[in-house]
Write a protein that holds these residues in place. Structure first.
Motif, PDB file in Angstrom:
ATOM      1  N   LEU A   9       9.300  -2.202   1.589  1.00  0.00           N
ATOM      2  CA  LEU A   9      10.529  -2.874   1.999  1.00  0.00           C
ATOM      3  C   LEU A   9      10.474  -4.374   1.754  1.00  0.00           C
ATOM      4  O   LEU A   9      11.490  -5.052   1.831  1.00  0.00           O
ATOM      5  N   SER A  10       9.284  -4.896   1.479  1.00  0.00           N
ATOM      6  CA  SER A  10       9.156  -6.328   1.214  1.00  0.00           C
ATOM      7  C   SER A  10       9.142  -6.639  -0.281  1.00  0.00           C
ATOM      8  O   SER A  10       8.890  -7.767  -0.678  1.00  0.00           O
ATOM      9  N   CYS A  11       9.396  -5.632  -1.117  1.00  0.00           N
ATOM     10  CA  CYS A  11       9.392  -5.829  -2.563  1.00  0.00           C
ATOM     11  C   CYS A  11      10.830  -6.009  -3.050  1.00  0.00           C
ATOM     12  O   CYS A  11      11.498  -5.044  -3.436  1.00  0.00           O
ATOM     13  N   VAL A  12      11.300  -7.251  -2.995  1.00  0.00           N
ATOM     14  CA  VAL A  12      12.682  -7.544  -3.377  1.00  0.00           C
ATOM     15  C   VAL A  12      12.702  -8.794  -4.257  1.00  0.00           C
ATOM     16  O   VAL A  12      11.653  -9.324  -4.635  1.00  0.00           O
ATOM     17  N   LYS A  13      13.908  -9.289  -4.545  1.00  0.00           N
ATOM     18  CA  LYS A  13      14.064 -10.375  -5.518  1.00  0.00           C
ATOM     19  C   LYS A  13      13.465 -11.700  -5.045  1.00  0.00           C
ATOM     20  O   LYS A  13      12.920 -12.456  -5.844  1.00  0.00           O
ATOM     21  N   ALA A  14      13.556 -11.980  -3.736  1.00  0.00           N
ATOM     22  CA  ALA A  14      12.988 -13.217  -3.213  1.00  0.00           C
ATOM     23  C   ALA A  14      12.197 -12.918  -1.946  1.00  0.00           C
ATOM     24  O   ALA A  14      12.627 -12.122  -1.109  1.00  0.00           O
ATOM     25  N   LEU A  15      11.033 -13.532  -1.833  1.00  0.00           N
ATOM     26  CA  LEU A  15      10.176 -13.335  -0.665  1.00  0.00           C
ATOM     27  C   LEU A  15      10.028 -14.650   0.080  1.00  0.00           C
ATOM     28  O   LEU A  15       9.691 -15.676  -0.507  1.00  0.00           O
ATOM     29  N   LEU A  16      10.251 -14.615   1.392  1.00  0.00           N
ATOM     30  CA  LEU A  16       9.962 -15.752   2.246  1.00  0.00           C
ATOM     31  C   LEU A  16       8.662 -15.467   2.950  1.00  0.00           C
ATOM     32  O   LEU A  16       8.549 -14.494   3.710  1.00  0.00           O
ATOM     33  N   LEU A  17       7.653 -16.284   2.704  1.00  0.00           N
ATOM     34  CA  LEU A  17       6.350 -16.081   3.323  1.00  0.00           C
ATOM     35  C   LEU A  17       6.288 -16.904   4.588  1.00  0.00           C
ATOM     36  O   LEU A  17       6.316 -18.132   4.533  1.00  0.00           O
ATOM     37  N   ILE A  18       6.199 -16.238   5.713  1.00  0.00           N
ATOM     38  CA  ILE A  18       6.169 -16.919   6.994  1.00  0.00           C
ATOM     39  C   ILE A  18       4.738 -16.900   7.510  1.00  0.00           C
ATOM     40  O   ILE A  18       4.178 -15.838   7.818  1.00  0.00           O
ATOM     41  N   SER A  19       4.126 -18.067   7.567  1.00  0.00           N
ATOM     42  CA  SER A  19       2.733 -18.170   7.979  1.00  0.00           C
ATOM     43  C   SER A  19       2.607 -17.986   9.478  1.00  0.00           C
ATOM     44  O   SER A  19       3.453 -18.427  10.258  1.00  0.00           O
ATOM     45  N   ALA A  20       1.493 -17.379   9.887  1.00  0.00           N
ATOM     46  CA  ALA A  20       1.204 -17.211  11.305  1.00  0.00           C
ATOM     47  C   ALA A  20       0.457 -18.406  11.865  1.00  0.00           C
ATOM     48  O   ALA A  20       0.125 -18.450  13.037  1.00  0.00           O
ATOM     49  N   GLU A  21       0.159 -19.391  11.011  1.00  0.00           N
ATOM     50  CA  GLU A  21      -0.628 -20.539  11.461  1.00  0.00           C
ATOM     51  C   GLU A  21       0.186 -21.428  12.388  1.00  0.00           C
ATOM     52  O   GLU A  21       1.372 -21.560  12.247  1.00  0.00           O
ATOM     53  N   PRO A  37       0.777  -1.249   0.000  1.00  0.00           N
ATOM     54  CA  PRO A  37       0.000   0.000   0.000  1.00  0.00           C
ATOM     55  C   PRO A  37       0.804   1.292   0.000  1.00  0.00           C
ATOM     56  O   PRO A  37       0.233   2.369   0.005  1.00  0.00           O
ATOM     57  N   CYS A  38       2.114   1.230   0.009  1.00  0.00           N
ATOM     58  CA  CYS A  38       2.921   2.452  -0.009  1.00  0.00           C
ATOM     59  C   CYS A  38       2.605   3.275  -1.267  1.00  0.00           C
ATOM     60  O   CYS A  38       2.743   2.773  -2.384  1.00  0.00           O
ATOM     61  N   PRO A  39       2.175   4.530  -1.131  1.00  0.00           N
ATOM     62  CA  PRO A  39       1.732   5.316  -2.293  1.00  0.00           C
ATOM     63  C   PRO A  39       2.854   5.790  -3.205  1.00  0.00           C
ATOM     64  O   PRO A  39       2.604   6.217  -4.320  1.00  0.00           O
ATOM     65  N   ILE A  40       4.112   5.736  -2.744  1.00  0.00           N
ATOM     66  CA  ILE A  40       5.205   6.286  -3.545  1.00  0.00           C
ATOM     67  C   ILE A  40       6.144   5.208  -4.093  1.00  0.00           C
ATOM     68  O   ILE A  40       7.087   5.515  -4.806  1.00  0.00           O
ATOM     69  N   ALA A  41       5.885   3.940  -3.762  1.00  0.00           N
ATOM     70  CA  ALA A  41       6.783   2.867  -4.184  1.00  0.00           C
ATOM     71  C   ALA A  41       6.377   2.309  -5.542  1.00  0.00           C
ATOM     72  O   ALA A  41       5.193   2.113  -5.811  1.00  0.00           O
ATOM     73  N   GLU A  42       7.374   2.046  -6.374  1.00  0.00           N
ATOM     74  CA  GLU A  42       7.129   1.400  -7.655  1.00  0.00           C
ATOM     75  C   GLU A  42       7.012  -0.113  -7.446  1.00  0.00           C
ATOM     76  O   GLU A  42       7.768  -0.689  -6.650  1.00  0.00           O
TER      77      GLU A  42
END
Length: 201
Positions: free
Chosen positions: A189-201, A142-147
């Motif tokens: 800050l989470s828009c990078v080459k690789a994302l690790l999705l850590i579930s809260a479950e 939701p950052c309004p200024i990030a590409e």
């Protein structure tokens, strides 16, 4: 078409479709597949991108469209918070993909990728992907200024051992990564080459 596309574009990523706060049940495919693409939130982003020719039809795109059973549960959850009814977008997504396949349209198949193969060895075939239909839904926040920045890999480790293995691999290959939970940093800050999705479950 315009009304449906406007609805798809209007998703604010509140992620209420991932929480059964009304007791009406969750999207079945989302709860099974876990990637946001399989939840209404992700399907909204995916339909908008397809309608605007930003990404091609991929293997995961077909699966995402086909696994929606149009149960309508997302309308209850989303309307309660945003007064939007995503089911119209879900129907449009399924129809878009159906017509593409009916007309003999190409489905983009993932290319050979040694890094992805190694990631899958750590977390399993289902829990690491480079498919654009999945990556798209993690390309912005939701950052309004990030590409928007499309990650090359989306990985969902399920244990501390898998997290450690993935991070060691990414560090060895000098691939920048971010850890992302249900939402985002709202500062891109989470828009990078690789994302690790850590579930809260």
């Amino acid at each position: 078409m315009n009304d449906v596309l406007n609805t798809a574009r209007s998703c604010r990523h509140y992620a209420m479709c991932k929480i059964d706060f009304l007791g009406t049940g969750l999207c079945k495919s989302g709860a099974e597949k876990h990637y946001v693409s399989f939840y209404p939130q992700g399907r909204m982003d995916l339909y908008a991108a397809l309608a605007e020719n930003k990404i091609p039809i991929t293997e995961k795109c077909v699966e995402i469209a086909e696994t929606c059973d149009l149960c309508g549960k997302c309308d209850y959850q989303c309307y309660f918070v945003t007064e939007m009814k995503p089911t119209t977008v879900m129907k449009a997504l399924k129809e878009h993909v159906r017509l593409h396949l009916k007309n003999g349209g190409e489905v983009l198949v993932a290319q050979k990728d040694n890094t992805l193969d190694e990631l899958k060895e750590i977390v399993g075939d289902e829990w690491a992907t480079s498919d654009r239909a999945v990556a798209l839904t993690y390309s912005h926040d939701p950052c309004p200024i990030a590409e928007p920045r499309m990650p090359e890999y989306v990985i969902m480790p399920n244990s501390t051992a898998e997290i450690s293995g993935v991070i060691n691999l990414l560090n060895r290959q000098k691939i920048p990564y971010a850890v992302r939970g249900n939402g985002s940093s709202v500062m891109a800050l989470s828009c990078v080459k690789a994302l690790l999705l850590i579930s809260a479950e």
